[in-house]
Design an enzyme around this catalytic site. Structure first.
Site, short mmCIF file in Angstrom:
data_model
loop_
_atom_site.label_atom_id
_atom_site.label_comp_id
_atom_site.label_asym_id
_atom_site.label_seq_id
_atom_site.Cartn_x
_atom_site.Cartn_y
_atom_site.Cartn_z
CB ILE A 1 -1.01 1.01 -7.04
CG1 ILE A 1 -0.22 1.00 -5.72
CG2 ILE A 1 -1.24 -0.40 -7.55
CD1 ILE A 1 -0.92 0.30 -4.58
CG ASP B 1 4.43 7.21 0.31
OD1 ASP B 1 5.34 6.38 0.17
OD2 ASP B 1 3.27 6.92 0.63
CG HIS C 1 3.15 4.45 -4.56
ND1 HIS C 1 1.89 3.89 -4.60
CD2 HIS C 1 3.50 4.48 -3.24
CE1 HIS C 1 1.49 3.61 -3.36
NE2 HIS C 1 2.44 3.96 -2.53
N GLY D 1 -2.55 5.88 -2.00
CA GLY D 1 -3.89 6.08 -1.46
C GLY D 1 -4.12 7.51 -1.02
#
Length: 290
Positions: free
Chosen positions: A213, A193, A198, A216
């Site tokens: 962040i 990812d 991120h 998830g």
């Protein structure tokens, strides 16, 4: 309308060969914080942690299915016929995995992806992107990603399921806290990812965050590892299915508080961010097990 629900659901599934080996599994586990949990005196050499990091003892956390083959099932679903969307409007709303047998430490499989459903939430559409993986011995896993597409609802379609799972009215049977290392998102993204949200502070600011962040799906994997280690005796093969709803963000440097309620063949879980007054991170979360 950029989404044609009938065309998307009716489209032929897309299939591709995926492969992985022990290095992919180890990298994934390290991205979840394996070998670094400070609740153990020597976490890098702790025998329970070596099951995630040492090839001679390796087992595979079932949530690895979300990154096997670099998560190509979701990529394939977003490029399906009838789907023409702005990727900046996309949010990962939920994830579920059903295991048909334990994931091997290495192998090849055929991953078949399709749009299983399209729901109309009014101000957003929800795509259910289903990936099914099988190898020479038969089915391995089925994975559903619930993808919110902001601004694409309102055509009068089926709203889909919307029930929420209430927490038990008692204290949790177990609680685990897992610190998120400052560099953890940088390691996790190497499993496939590459979203700069991120890693890149400037990109994160454009998205409305004051810093990058955590993925998830990294919180998702960390939570399953905590459940396996805390409630299931460290035995990954006991996991039969695992589902969650992404309820909020968490940042590198924060701590996940993972509360667990055990029941008949299942563990219900709630995950919050300790440093932000237990702000929700994962909700409606259940691990089904043998």
């Amino acid at each position: 309308m950029p989404i044609d629900p009938v065309k998307a659901v009716a489209a032929e599934p897309r299939s591709a060969e995926i492969s992985w080996d022990h290095k992919d599994v180890q990298l994934y586990h390290l991205g979840l914080g394996a070998g670094s949990y400070q609740g153990r005196p020597n976490p890098a050499t702790d025998s329970d942690e070596l099951r995630y990091t040492l090839e001679s003892r390796l087992h595979v956390l079932p949530s690895f299915a979300t990154v096997a083959g670099a998560g190509m099932g979701v990529v394939g679903g977003l490029s399906a016929p009838g789907i023409d969307i702005d990727l900046t409007a996309v949010l990962h709303g939920g994830q579920s995995i059903t295991l048909h047998r334990p994931v091997p430490t290495g192998g090849r499989a055929i991953s078949t992806s399709r749009v299983a459903a399209v729901y109309d939430k009014g101000k957003a559409a929800v795509l259910v992107l289903r990936s099914e993986a099988s190898d020479a011995e038969g089915p391995l896993w089925t994975s559903d990603a619930q993808i919110f597409v902001r601004g694409e609802g309102g055509w009068g379609g089926d709203r889909g399921p919307s029930e929420r799972l209430a927490l038990p009215d008692r204290e949790p049977d177990a609680t685990a806290e897992r610190p998120i290392r400052e560099e953890q998102a940088l390691i996790y993204r190497l499993s496939g990812d590459w979203n700069p949200l991120h890693a890149d502070p400037e990109f994160a600011a454009l998205a409305g965050f004051d810093r990058p962040i955590l993925h998830g799906l990294c919180s998702y994997g960390m939570t399953l590892k905590a459940v396996v280690d805390t409630v299931l005796g460290g035995d990954v093969t006991r996991v039969r299915a695992y589902r969650t709803r992404f309820a909020g963000v968490v940042y590198p440097g924060e701590t996940l508080r993972i509360r667990m309620w055990t029941g008949d063949g299942r563990v219900q879980v709630a995950v919050t961010a300790v440093e932000r007054e237990n702000a929700p991170v994962l909700a409606d979360t259940v691990v089904e097990h043998s």
